[in-house]
Design a protein around this motif. Structure first.
Motif, PDB file in Angstrom:
ATOM      1  N   ILE A  37     -13.892  -0.687   4.258  1.00 25.77           N
ATOM      2  CA  ILE A  37     -12.810   0.024   4.982  1.00 25.77           C
ATOM      3  C   ILE A  37     -12.325   1.248   4.121  1.00 25.77           C
ATOM      4  O   ILE A  37     -11.787   1.111   3.043  1.00 25.77           O
ATOM      5  CB  ILE A  37     -11.479  -0.676   5.441  1.00 25.77           C
ATOM      6  N   HIS A  38     -12.688   2.612   4.320  1.00 21.04           N
ATOM      7  CA  HIS A  38     -12.262   3.781   3.606  1.00 21.04           C
ATOM      8  C   HIS A  38     -10.971   4.106   4.191  1.00 21.04           C
ATOM      9  O   HIS A  38     -10.180   4.731   3.245  1.00 21.04           O
ATOM     10  CB  HIS A  38     -13.414   4.754   3.541  1.00 21.04           C
ATOM     11  N   HIS A  39     -10.829   4.233   5.293  1.00 23.35           N
ATOM     12  CA  HIS A  39      -9.608   4.815   5.952  1.00 23.35           C
ATOM     13  C   HIS A  39      -9.074   4.230   7.315  1.00 23.35           C
ATOM     14  O   HIS A  39     -10.023   3.664   8.030  1.00 23.35           O
ATOM     15  CB  HIS A  39      -9.821   6.391   6.190  1.00 23.35           C
ATOM     16  N   VAL A  40      -7.794   4.222   7.504  1.00 21.77           N
ATOM     17  CA  VAL A  40      -7.646   3.503   8.806  1.00 21.77           C
ATOM     18  C   VAL A  40      -6.443   4.503   9.336  1.00 21.77           C
ATOM     19  O   VAL A  40      -5.541   5.081   8.546  1.00 21.77           O
ATOM     20  CB  VAL A  40      -7.049   2.180   8.519  1.00 21.77           C
ATOM     21  N   SER A  41      -6.461   4.895  10.820  1.00 17.92           N
ATOM     22  CA  SER A  41      -5.280   5.368  11.321  1.00 17.92           C
ATOM     23  C   SER A  41      -4.982   4.706  12.586  1.00 17.92           C
ATOM     24  O   SER A  41      -5.666   3.870  12.987  1.00 17.92           O
ATOM     25  CB  SER A  41      -5.750   6.735  11.565  1.00 17.92           C
ATOM     26  N   VAL A  61       0.398   6.989  11.375  1.00 16.84           N
ATOM     27  CA  VAL A  61       0.027   6.550  10.087  1.00 16.84           C
ATOM     28  C   VAL A  61      -1.304   6.746   9.730  1.00 16.84           C
ATOM     29  O   VAL A  61      -2.186   6.199  10.802  1.00 16.84           O
ATOM     30  CB  VAL A  61       0.526   5.108  10.019  1.00 16.84           C
ATOM     31  N   LEU A  62      -1.627   7.237   8.645  1.00 22.93           N
ATOM     32  CA  LEU A  62      -3.255   7.185   8.002  1.00 22.93           C
ATOM     33  C   LEU A  62      -3.227   6.651   6.471  1.00 22.93           C
ATOM     34  O   LEU A  62      -2.387   7.153   5.664  1.00 22.93           O
ATOM     35  CB  LEU A  62      -3.447   8.688   8.117  1.00 22.93           C
ATOM     36  N   PHE A  63      -4.266   5.756   6.395  1.00 21.89           N
ATOM     37  CA  PHE A  63      -4.349   5.160   5.047  1.00 21.89           C
ATOM     38  C   PHE A  63      -5.770   5.567   4.627  1.00 21.89           C
ATOM     39  O   PHE A  63      -6.625   5.567   5.523  1.00 21.89           O
ATOM     40  CB  PHE A  63      -4.327   3.741   5.035  1.00 21.89           C
ATOM     41  N   VAL A  64      -6.032   6.155   3.484  1.00 25.88           N
ATOM     42  CA  VAL A  64      -7.058   6.586   2.851  1.00 25.88           C
ATOM     43  C   VAL A  64      -7.264   6.133   1.702  1.00 25.88           C
ATOM     44  O   VAL A  64      -6.292   6.103   0.721  1.00 25.88           O
ATOM     45  CB  VAL A  64      -7.496   8.101   2.675  1.00 25.88           C
ATOM     46  N   ARG A  65      -8.278   5.480   1.072  1.00 21.38           N
ATOM     47  CA  ARG A  65      -8.615   5.093  -0.243  1.00 21.38           C
ATOM     48  C   ARG A  65      -8.609   5.952  -1.064  1.00 21.38           C
ATOM     49  O   ARG A  65      -9.241   7.047  -0.740  1.00 21.38           O
ATOM     50  CB  ARG A  65      -9.798   4.019  -0.028  1.00 21.38           C
ATOM     51  N   GLY A 115      -1.004  -3.837   2.821  1.00 22.05           N
ATOM     52  CA  GLY A 115      -1.277  -4.009   4.120  1.00 22.05           C
ATOM     53  C   GLY A 115      -2.700  -3.636   4.461  1.00 22.05           C
ATOM     54  O   GLY A 115      -3.456  -3.815   5.398  1.00 22.05           O
ATOM     55  N   PHE A 116      -3.003  -2.527   3.706  1.00 20.58           N
ATOM     56  CA  PHE A 116      -4.327  -1.976   3.826  1.00 20.58           C
ATOM     57  C   PHE A 116      -5.454  -2.037   2.808  1.00 20.58           C
ATOM     58  O   PHE A 116      -6.715  -2.252   2.976  1.00 20.58           O
ATOM     59  CB  PHE A 116      -4.149  -0.306   3.768  1.00 20.58           C
ATOM     60  N   ASP A 117      -4.917  -2.301   1.354  1.00 22.94           N
ATOM     61  CA  ASP A 117      -5.995  -2.510   0.411  1.00 22.94           C
ATOM     62  C   ASP A 117      -6.104  -3.853   0.018  1.00 22.94           C
ATOM     63  O   ASP A 117      -6.986  -4.265  -0.917  1.00 22.94           O
ATOM     64  CB  ASP A 117      -6.017  -1.430  -0.866  1.00 22.94           C
ATOM     65  N   GLY A 118      -4.884  -4.569  -0.036  1.00 22.04           N
ATOM     66  CA  GLY A 118      -4.987  -5.938  -0.558  1.00 22.04           C
ATOM     67  C   GLY A 118      -4.793  -6.479  -2.003  1.00 22.04           C
ATOM     68  O   GLY A 118      -5.284  -7.190  -2.475  1.00 22.04           O
ATOM     69  N   ASN A 119      -4.652  -5.233  -2.761  1.00 24.16           N
ATOM     70  CA  ASN A 119      -4.317  -5.432  -4.176  1.00 24.16           C
ATOM     71  C   ASN A 119      -2.906  -6.299  -4.433  1.00 24.16           C
ATOM     72  O   ASN A 119      -1.846  -5.933  -4.451  1.00 24.16           O
ATOM     73  CB  ASN A 119      -4.093  -4.025  -4.769  1.00 24.16           C
ATOM     74  N   LEU A 120      -3.464  -7.573  -5.108  1.00 26.10           N
ATOM     75  CA  LEU A 120      -2.289  -8.483  -5.364  1.00 26.10           C
ATOM     76  C   LEU A 120      -1.799  -8.362  -6.857  1.00 26.10           C
ATOM     77  O   LEU A 120      -0.847  -9.220  -7.182  1.00 26.10           O
ATOM     78  CB  LEU A 120      -2.720  -9.880  -5.117  1.00 26.10           C
ATOM     79  N   ASP A 169     -10.446  -8.077  11.109  1.00 26.90           N
ATOM     80  CA  ASP A 169     -10.440  -7.669   9.949  1.00 26.90           C
ATOM     81  C   ASP A 169      -9.112  -7.775   9.079  1.00 26.90           C
ATOM     82  O   ASP A 169      -9.003  -7.000   7.889  1.00 26.90           O
ATOM     83  CB  ASP A 169     -10.554  -6.067  10.118  1.00 26.90           C
ATOM     84  N   TYR A 170      -8.119  -8.371   9.429  1.00 22.17           N
ATOM     85  CA  TYR A 170      -6.853  -8.706   8.511  1.00 22.17           C
ATOM     86  C   TYR A 170      -6.049  -7.372   8.399  1.00 22.17           C
ATOM     87  O   TYR A 170      -5.255  -7.386   7.748  1.00 22.17           O
ATOM     88  CB  TYR A 170      -7.132  -9.286   7.456  1.00 22.17           C
TER      89      TYR A 170
END
Length: 186
Positions: A37-41, A61-65, A115-120, A169-170
């Motif tokens: 996933i590169h972007h989600v809106s 809302v828009l998320f972009v890596r 919630g978008f990239d999962g970096n823990l 897709d979580y």
């Protein structure tokens, strides 16, 4: 007899292996589902409950890596917030003002992107993270409960966050945020 001892020792090593942590397993799956996933809106509707009153906000809302998040509201009043890694830009059109804030050492900045990239990497140091099952929604199966380690809930940005994730897709489809002063559902 030496061969038998080696086999017994090997079997003992297998049975004493570390148990698999379900949280680690979940986040491996989580990262694998997020990798392409590169972007989600999405459009959103947020309801904040304060006592017996509630307030609604609508927008997109828009998320972009790698770590860019744009949140624009259209109702009740237009506003825009852009978070670019660790810098927050908030534009208020009514007063034609742009506010810039650095989010350097604030773990809630990482939580925004989780919630978008999962970096823990920093989340595990700042928050108690656990999983829960969602039984009342056929689209979801898994949820993530996040609570700050802090004892002082008045100073904490939230008491708890529940992320309800789509099975395929979580990606979060519902977020509930408990604060000392109110409860929000997005």
């Amino acid at each position: 007899s030496g061969l038998i001892l080696c086999i017994i020792a090997a079997l003992g090593a297998v049975t004493e292996a570390e148990p698999v942590n379900p949280l680690d397993t979940f986040f491996e799956e989580f990262a694998a589902k997020r990798a392409p996933i590169h972007h989600v809106s999405a459009t959103f509707k947020e309801t904040a409950f304060v006592g017996d009153d509630f307030f609604e906000t609508e927008g997109k809302v828009l998320f972009v890596r790698p770590r860019r998040l744009l949140r624009q509201t259209v109702k009740p009043e237009p506003s825009s917030i852009l978070i670019d890694d660790r810098t927050l830009y908030q534009y208020e059109p009514e007063v034609l003002q742009l506010v810039v804030e650095e989010l350097e050492d604030r773990p809630e900045a990482d939580l925004l992107f989780f919630g978008f990239d999962g970096n823990l990497s920093t989340l595990k140091d700042s928050y108690d993270i656990s999983l829960f099952l969602v039984k009342d929604d056929p689209e979801a199966g898994q949820g993530v409960l996040i609570k700050p380690f802090t004892e002082d809930v008045v100073d904490a940005p939230f008491i708890e966050v529940n992320l309800y994730l789509r099975t395929k897709d979580y990606l979060p489809y519902r977020i509930e945020i408990g604060r000392a002063s109110c409860r929000e559902r997005v």
